[in-house]
Write a protein that holds these residues in place. Structure first.
Motif, PDB file in Angstrom:
ATOM      1  N   THR A  29       6.004 -12.641 -27.437  1.00 42.52           N
ATOM      2  CA  THR A  29       5.945 -11.202 -27.176  1.00 42.52           C
ATOM      3  C   THR A  29       5.530 -10.417 -28.423  1.00 42.52           C
ATOM      4  O   THR A  29       4.805  -9.427 -28.311  1.00 42.52           O
ATOM      5  N   PHE A  30       5.957 -10.855 -29.591  1.00 40.32           N
ATOM      6  CA  PHE A  30       5.528 -10.151 -30.805  1.00 40.32           C
ATOM      7  C   PHE A  30       4.022 -10.335 -31.017  1.00 40.32           C
ATOM      8  O   PHE A  30       3.321  -9.371 -31.338  1.00 40.32           O
ATOM      9  N   ALA A  31       3.544 -11.555 -30.815  1.00 35.08           N
ATOM     10  CA  ALA A  31       2.098 -11.797 -30.952  1.00 35.08           C
ATOM     11  C   ALA A  31       1.320 -10.989 -29.912  1.00 35.08           C
ATOM     12  O   ALA A  31       0.262 -10.410 -30.223  1.00 35.08           O
ATOM     13  N   GLY A  32       1.835 -10.930 -28.701  1.00 32.51           N
ATOM     14  CA  GLY A  32       1.186 -10.132 -27.663  1.00 32.51           C
ATOM     15  C   GLY A  32       1.169  -8.655 -28.019  1.00 32.51           C
ATOM     16  O   GLY A  32       0.163  -7.966 -27.824  1.00 32.51           O
ATOM     17  N   TYR A  33       2.268  -8.180 -28.576  1.00 30.38           N
ATOM     18  CA  TYR A  33       2.344  -6.778 -28.989  1.00 30.38           C
ATOM     19  C   TYR A  33       1.306  -6.476 -30.069  1.00 30.38           C
ATOM     20  O   TYR A  33       0.577  -5.480 -29.972  1.00 30.38           O
ATOM     21  N   VAL A  34       1.224  -7.325 -31.063  1.00 26.48           N
ATOM     22  CA  VAL A  34       0.246  -7.112 -32.141  1.00 26.48           C
ATOM     23  C   VAL A  34      -1.172  -7.120 -31.572  1.00 26.48           C
ATOM     24  O   VAL A  34      -2.007  -6.271 -31.928  1.00 26.48           O
ATOM     25  N   ALA A  35      -1.453  -8.041 -30.664  1.00 26.93           N
ATOM     26  CA  ALA A  35      -2.790  -8.101 -30.072  1.00 26.93           C
ATOM     27  C   ALA A  35      -3.110  -6.836 -29.278  1.00 26.93           C
ATOM     28  O   ALA A  35      -4.225  -6.302 -29.370  1.00 26.93           O
ATOM     29  N   VAL A  36      -2.135  -6.347 -28.537  1.00 29.83           N
ATOM     30  CA  VAL A  36      -2.361  -5.126 -27.746  1.00 29.83           C
ATOM     31  C   VAL A  36      -2.602  -3.924 -28.653  1.00 29.83           C
ATOM     32  O   VAL A  36      -3.540  -3.138 -28.436  1.00 29.83           O
ATOM     33  N   VAL A  37      -1.789  -3.785 -29.676  1.00 27.60           N
ATOM     34  CA  VAL A  37      -1.937  -2.626 -30.565  1.00 27.60           C
ATOM     35  C   VAL A  37      -3.262  -2.693 -31.319  1.00 27.60           C
ATOM     36  O   VAL A  37      -3.967  -1.682 -31.443  1.00 27.60           O
ATOM     37  N   LEU A  38      -3.606  -3.879 -31.806  1.00 27.64           N
ATOM     38  CA  LEU A  38      -4.892  -3.999 -32.508  1.00 27.64           C
ATOM     39  C   LEU A  38      -6.048  -3.770 -31.551  1.00 27.64           C
ATOM     40  O   LEU A  38      -7.068  -3.190 -31.930  1.00 27.64           O
ATOM     41  N   GLY A  39      -5.908  -4.196 -30.324  1.00 25.58           N
ATOM     42  CA  GLY A  39      -6.937  -3.942 -29.317  1.00 25.58           C
ATOM     43  C   GLY A  39      -7.079  -2.463 -29.022  1.00 25.58           C
ATOM     44  O   GLY A  39      -8.192  -1.947 -28.862  1.00 25.58           O
ATOM     45  N   ASP A  96      -3.434   4.692 -35.705  1.00 28.22           N
ATOM     46  CA  ASP A  96      -4.001   5.645 -34.752  1.00 28.22           C
ATOM     47  C   ASP A  96      -3.840   5.169 -33.313  1.00 28.22           C
ATOM     48  O   ASP A  96      -4.114   5.925 -32.382  1.00 28.22           O
ATOM     49  N   ALA A  97      -3.413   3.933 -33.131  1.00 28.28           N
ATOM     50  CA  ALA A  97      -3.270   3.385 -31.777  1.00 28.28           C
ATOM     51  C   ALA A  97      -1.965   3.865 -31.142  1.00 28.28           C
ATOM     52  O   ALA A  97      -0.992   4.142 -31.835  1.00 28.28           O
ATOM     53  N   ASP A  98      -1.987   3.941 -29.818  1.00 25.28           N
ATOM     54  CA  ASP A  98      -0.755   4.251 -29.078  1.00 25.28           C
ATOM     55  C   ASP A  98       0.092   2.983 -29.070  1.00 25.28           C
ATOM     56  O   ASP A  98      -0.289   1.972 -28.489  1.00 25.28           O
ATOM     57  N   TYR A  99       1.232   3.030 -29.718  1.00 18.58           N
ATOM     58  CA  TYR A  99       2.046   1.825 -29.881  1.00 18.58           C
ATOM     59  C   TYR A  99       3.404   1.895 -29.210  1.00 18.58           C
ATOM     60  O   TYR A  99       4.059   0.866 -29.038  1.00 18.58           O
ATOM     61  N   VAL A 100       3.853   3.073 -28.831  1.00 21.36           N
ATOM     62  CA  VAL A 100       5.226   3.221 -28.343  1.00 21.36           C
ATOM     63  C   VAL A 100       5.449   2.433 -27.051  1.00 21.36           C
ATOM     64  O   VAL A 100       6.390   1.632 -26.965  1.00 21.36           O
ATOM     65  N   ALA A 101       4.604   2.651 -26.063  1.00 27.04           N
ATOM     66  CA  ALA A 101       4.782   1.944 -24.784  1.00 27.04           C
ATOM     67  C   ALA A 101       4.651   0.430 -24.960  1.00 27.04           C
ATOM     68  O   ALA A 101       5.499  -0.320 -24.451  1.00 27.04           O
ATOM     69  N   PRO A 102       3.625  -0.072 -25.673  1.00 26.91           N
ATOM     70  CA  PRO A 102       3.562  -1.524 -25.870  1.00 26.91           C
ATOM     71  C   PRO A 102       4.774  -2.092 -26.598  1.00 26.91           C
ATOM     72  O   PRO A 102       5.235  -3.197 -26.288  1.00 26.91           O
ATOM     73  N   LEU A 103       5.307  -1.336 -27.564  1.00 22.85           N
ATOM     74  CA  LEU A 103       6.474  -1.817 -28.296  1.00 22.85           C
ATOM     75  C   LEU A 103       7.685  -1.927 -27.364  1.00 22.85           C
ATOM     76  O   LEU A 103       8.387  -2.945 -27.347  1.00 22.85           O
ATOM     77  N   LEU A 104       7.896  -0.892 -26.572  1.00 22.34           N
ATOM     78  CA  LEU A 104       9.032  -0.930 -25.647  1.00 22.34           C
ATOM     79  C   LEU A 104       8.846  -2.011 -24.587  1.00 22.34           C
ATOM     80  O   LEU A 104       9.799  -2.716 -24.234  1.00 22.34           O
ATOM     81  N   TRP A 105       7.623  -2.152 -24.081  1.00 24.61           N
ATOM     82  CA  TRP A 105       7.349  -3.218 -23.113  1.00 24.61           C
ATOM     83  C   TRP A 105       7.562  -4.591 -23.743  1.00 24.61           C
ATOM     84  O   TRP A 105       8.094  -5.502 -23.118  1.00 24.61           O
ATOM     85  N   SER A 106       7.156  -4.738 -24.972  1.00 21.87           N
ATOM     86  CA  SER A 106       7.311  -6.018 -25.661  1.00 21.87           C
ATOM     87  C   SER A 106       8.788  -6.390 -25.789  1.00 21.87           C
ATOM     88  O   SER A 106       9.175  -7.544 -25.541  1.00 21.87           O
ATOM     89  N   LEU A 107       9.608  -5.423 -26.157  1.00 20.28           N
ATOM     90  CA  LEU A 107      11.044  -5.696 -26.268  1.00 20.28           C
ATOM     91  C   LEU A 107      11.643  -6.058 -24.913  1.00 20.28           C
ATOM     92  O   LEU A 107      12.419  -7.011 -24.799  1.00 20.28           O
ATOM     93  N   GLY A 108      11.273  -5.304 -23.886  1.00 18.72           N
ATOM     94  CA  GLY A 108      11.788  -5.584 -22.545  1.00 18.72           C
ATOM     95  C   GLY A 108      11.332  -6.928 -22.015  1.00 18.72           C
ATOM     96  O   GLY A 108      12.121  -7.680 -21.431  1.00 18.72           O
ATOM     97  N   ILE A 109      10.071  -7.232 -22.230  1.00 18.36           N
ATOM     98  CA  ILE A 109       9.544  -8.517 -21.764  1.00 18.36           C
ATOM     99  C   ILE A 109      10.208  -9.666 -22.508  1.00 18.36           C
ATOM    100  O   ILE A 109      10.530 -10.701 -21.920  1.00 18.36           O
ATOM    101  N   SER A 110      10.445  -9.489 -23.785  1.00 21.63           N
ATOM    102  CA  SER A 110      11.109 -10.533 -24.569  1.00 21.63           C
ATOM    103  C   SER A 110      12.499 -10.831 -24.013  1.00 21.63           C
ATOM    104  O   SER A 110      12.883 -12.002 -23.856  1.00 21.63           O
ATOM    105  N   ILE A 111      13.231  -9.799 -23.694  1.00 21.00           N
ATOM    106  CA  ILE A 111      14.577  -9.990 -23.128  1.00 21.00           C
ATOM    107  C   ILE A 111      14.490 -10.671 -21.767  1.00 21.00           C
ATOM    108  O   ILE A 111      15.205 -11.638 -21.489  1.00 21.00           O
ATOM    109  N   ALA A 112      13.577 -10.185 -20.935  1.00 22.43           N
ATOM    110  CA  ALA A 112      13.430 -10.749 -19.587  1.00 22.43           C
ATOM    111  C   ALA A 112      12.981 -12.207 -19.638  1.00 22.43           C
ATOM    112  O   ALA A 112      13.507 -13.054 -18.905  1.00 22.43           O
TER     113      ALA A 112
END
Length: 152
Positions: free
Chosen positions: A31-41, A50-66
């Motif tokens: 999930t951390f690698a996925g988050y970094v890829a999404v933000v860099l993308g 300059d990238a929108d990171y809040v939603a991907p970060l929260l999704w990454s944390l939630g997905i990691s738990i799930a």
């Protein structure tokens, strides 16, 4: 060759707690690698801040738990273990890994604190907290897994 991934080998006993550690490690790293890829993308070759990171970060944390919860359940369904009760060894290994995790977090918290003190952008503060948390989880879990295989 290591038999650490061979859950069916009679010679290697993998406890419920060790299986959980493996699932947690994979979930955190993926999930951390996925988050970094999404933000860099989303940065599109520009500055990551300059990238929108809040939603991907929260999704990454939630997905990691799930993924950790569901992965552990699926693993126990597919390859049931002897039991789910932690013994003394499991508890000592967990304590050892948690101590290392705490040390990494303790030192790692200095990075976001320093960024906050120099009034860095929220992006860098939030991401340094996430990176330190992921690093602490990986190091602490790695300590647990090594201890399971090699002992104290």
């Amino acid at each position: 060759m290591s038999k650490i991934f061979d859950f069916q080998d009679e010679a290697v006993t993998v406890s419920y707690e060790e299986r959980g550690a493996w699932v947690y490690l994979v979930a955190v790293v993926a999930t951390f690698a996925g988050y970094v890829a999404v933000v860099l993308g989303r940065a599109g070759g520009g500055a990551p801040a300059d990238a929108d990171y809040v939603a991907p970060l929260l999704w990454s944390l939630g997905i990691s738990i799930a993924v950790t919860i569901i992965g552990r359940i699926v693993l126990e369904i597919v390859r049931p273990g002897d039991g789910t009760t932690a013994d003394v060894r499991d508890k000592e290994i967990a304590r050892s890994g948690d101590n290392v995790t705490g040390m990494v977090v303790g030192f790692g918290v200095l990075l976001p604190l320093a960024l906050a003190l120099i009034e860095a952008d929220h992006f860098w503060i939030a991401n340094s907290i996430y990176a330190v948390s992921a690093l602490a989880a990986v190091v602490g879990t790695a300590v647990k897994l090594v201890t399971y295989r090699r002992g104290f």
